[in-house]
Design a protein around this motif. Structure first.
Motif, PDB file in Angstrom:
ATOM      1  N   ARG A  73       0.817  -1.223   0.000  1.00 45.51           N
ATOM      2  CA  ARG A  73       0.000   0.000   0.000  1.00 45.51           C
ATOM      3  C   ARG A  73       0.850   1.272   0.000  1.00 45.51           C
ATOM      4  O   ARG A  73       0.383   2.324  -0.446  1.00 45.51           O
ATOM      5  CB  ARG A  73      -0.907   0.027   1.232  1.00 45.51           C
ATOM      6  N   ILE A 264       0.880   6.560   2.041  1.00 49.72           N
ATOM      7  CA  ILE A 264      -0.114   5.977   2.925  1.00 49.72           C
ATOM      8  C   ILE A 264      -0.312   6.938   4.095  1.00 49.72           C
ATOM      9  O   ILE A 264       0.646   7.564   4.567  1.00 49.72           O
ATOM     10  CB  ILE A 264       0.331   4.575   3.419  1.00 49.72           C
ATOM     11  N   LYS A 265      -1.546   7.091   4.508  1.00 50.30           N
ATOM     12  CA  LYS A 265      -1.868   7.999   5.603  1.00 50.30           C
ATOM     13  C   LYS A 265      -2.121   7.218   6.887  1.00 50.30           C
ATOM     14  O   LYS A 265      -2.457   6.027   6.851  1.00 50.30           O
ATOM     15  CB  LYS A 265      -3.095   8.828   5.245  1.00 50.30           C
ATOM     16  N   SER A 267      -4.573   7.442   8.757  1.00 48.20           N
ATOM     17  CA  SER A 267      -5.966   6.985   8.777  1.00 48.20           C
ATOM     18  C   SER A 267      -6.163   5.675   8.036  1.00 48.20           C
ATOM     19  O   SER A 267      -7.142   4.964   8.260  1.00 48.20           O
ATOM     20  CB  SER A 267      -6.872   8.051   8.169  1.00 48.20           C
ATOM     21  N   GLN A 268      -5.234   5.324   7.124  1.00 47.40           N
ATOM     22  CA  GLN A 268      -5.342   4.082   6.356  1.00 47.40           C
ATOM     23  C   GLN A 268      -4.714   2.894   7.074  1.00 47.40           C
ATOM     24  O   GLN A 268      -4.898   1.753   6.637  1.00 47.40           O
ATOM     25  CB  GLN A 268      -4.673   4.249   4.988  1.00 47.40           C
ATOM     26  N   GLU A 271      -7.100   0.063   8.202  1.00 44.20           N
ATOM     27  CA  GLU A 271      -7.502  -0.858   7.134  1.00 44.20           C
ATOM     28  C   GLU A 271      -6.393  -1.856   6.827  1.00 44.20           C
ATOM     29  O   GLU A 271      -6.642  -3.055   6.658  1.00 44.20           O
ATOM     30  CB  GLU A 271      -7.849  -0.058   5.879  1.00 44.20           C
ATOM     31  N   VAL A 272      -5.165  -1.356   6.768  1.00 47.56           N
ATOM     32  CA  VAL A 272      -4.014  -2.233   6.500  1.00 47.56           C
ATOM     33  C   VAL A 272      -3.838  -3.244   7.626  1.00 47.56           C
ATOM     34  O   VAL A 272      -3.623  -4.433   7.392  1.00 47.56           O
ATOM     35  CB  VAL A 272      -2.729  -1.393   6.327  1.00 47.56           C
TER      36      VAL A 272
END
Length: 427
Positions: A73, A264-265, A267-268, A271-272
């Motif tokens: 990602r 990639i942030k 906030s992500q 999800e990861v």
């Protein structure tokens, strides 16, 4: 004892015939054994399942899975493939070379075959098709090259083999280096030969870069290229254990992806992490039930009985290795990699050692066989992953992967009968 063995076989086969997942079949068979043939309270089954996972080396698996997802990602895998395309993409067969090299590099930090197929395939299958390669060839090559993820260290199956047989995981990682490079180089040769013979790829179209652009691609990728050397160099130099190396890979990937590449942030990350937890839970569930079933086999002395029987056949080491390869190639077609290792490795390794076969060499043979199983139906996981990415049927991907699967088979033969490839770096 004989009655219990028969019941175990019947129950296991019955569950597999009904298409129960391998992990469920192993777990339920073990529960039947505990309930009917031992005095162990059923309440201890859950305790044994927990203890099966209460292992420091096993912690490396979720860390490597998380690192692979962050790299995928966070732009690390893309920069690896971009660098390869910049260096050789303009050559006939260059995109095929890039695909295999990207799989080798990504495998060297992810330890996972499906993760390698996803990370590299998402980028390279469309790029190869755009560059004039047929979809079938592109998808088959990615599915096969991605299987290097379970051989080139750090490798999750090698970790499982080390735990199941009490072999040194660091030595197994060292032993996987040359066979992994050998298989990768042979795949490179095959890919270039086919590309030139059939005219795949439009040499020079859209990929020829100036030296300045190549230098820029190298600068963009240098942090990604450094990761395999950091992880493997740290293990082999003694700076940290394989489990600690996995944690280092996660930390490095986070820093590079969040602060430097910024692809990639924060906030992500949830999800990861969630995706990594799901994958890790699946792998750990398989391992826990596999170890539980291994305890059942040991309780019934089944490995010892098989070992005694085969020893009485008075086989030569090379004859035994041929039989093992045939068995494991078949098993790889119908059984998940970790389950196969947990069931068969404790049975086969004592026989191999009795015949004078190095246990580390034998571990590499086991993993290379199951590596081929990743691209053979009906259970080849890479086939399903590549199918979902390309839109081809599973059997279509399997057919497309036949030439490269034969290359891996040739590499297996070389490693099986030339132990140097597996033992050269092991002290």
């Amino acid at each position: 004892m004989f009655e219990a063995t028969i019941v175990l076989i019947v129950v296991l086969i019955a569950l597999l015939v009904t298409s129960a997942p391998i992990a469920v079949a192993l777990g339920l068979t073990s529960i039947v054994y505990f309930y009917y043939f031992t005095l162990i309270p059923m309440t201890q089954v859950s305790e044994r399942l927990f203890n099966a996972l209460n292992s420091f080396p096993l912690m490396a698996i979720p860390f490597f899975i998380l690192a692979a997802n962050i790299m995928s990602r966070g732009g690390i895998s893309r920069r690896l493939t971009d660098f390869g395309a910049a260096m050789v993409g303009h050559l006939r067969g260059g995109m095929a070379i890039t695909t295999v090299l990207a799989c080798m590099f990504f495998a060297a930090v992810s330890g996972s075959s499906p993760a390698t197929v996803v990370a590299v395939g998402a980028l390279m299958i469309p790029a190869m098709i755009k560059n004039g390669y047929p979809k079938e060839f592109s998808t088959g090559l990615v599915a096969t090259s991605g299987s290097l993820g379970i051989l080139i260290p750090p490798s999750i199956p090698l970790i499982v083999f080390g735990i199941a047989t009490e072999q040194n995981i660091g030595d197994l990682f060292l032993a996987g280096v040359l066979p992994g490079i050998l298989a990768g180089v042979m795949l490179l040769g095959m890919a270039v030969f086919v590309a030139w013979k059939k005219g795949y790829g439009h040499a020079g179209v859209g990929f020829r870069m100036s030296n300045k652009d190549k230098l820029k691609a190298f600068r963009d990728a240098i942090l990604a290229l450094a990761l395999p050397f950091l992880v493997l160099g740290g293990i082999y130099s003694g700076w940290f254990t394989p489990t600690e190396a996995a944690a280092v890979a996660v930390a490095y990937s986070l820093v590079v992806s969040l602060l430097i590449y910024r692809e990639i942030k924060i906030s992500q990350l949830w999800e990861v992490t969630l995706a990594s937890v799901k994958t890790s839970a699946m792998v750990m569930f398989i391992i826990a039930n596999g170890i539980l079933f291994t305890f059942v086999l040991a309780s019934e002395r089944i490995p010892g009985q098989i070992s005694t029987t085969i020893t009485e056949w008075d086989l030569q080491p090379w004859q035994f290795l041929i039989l093992v390869n045939i068995l494991l190639l078949f098993v790889g077609c119908v059984m998940e990699t970790s389950s196969a290792i947990l069931i068969l490795a404790p049975i086969l390794l004592p026989i191999a050692m009795e015949l004078g076969i190095d246990p580390i060499h034998f571990g590499i043979i086991v993993v290379m066989n199951l590596e081929i199983g990743m691209i053979t139906p009906p259970l080849g996981l890479n086939l399903f992953v590549a199918s979902g990415m390309s839109g081809m049927s599973v059997m279509g991907v399997a057919k497309a992967a036949i030439p490269s699967a034969l290359v891996l088979l040739a590499a297996l033969v070389l490693v099986t009968f030339v132990p140097f490839f597996a033992t050269a770096f092991v002290g």
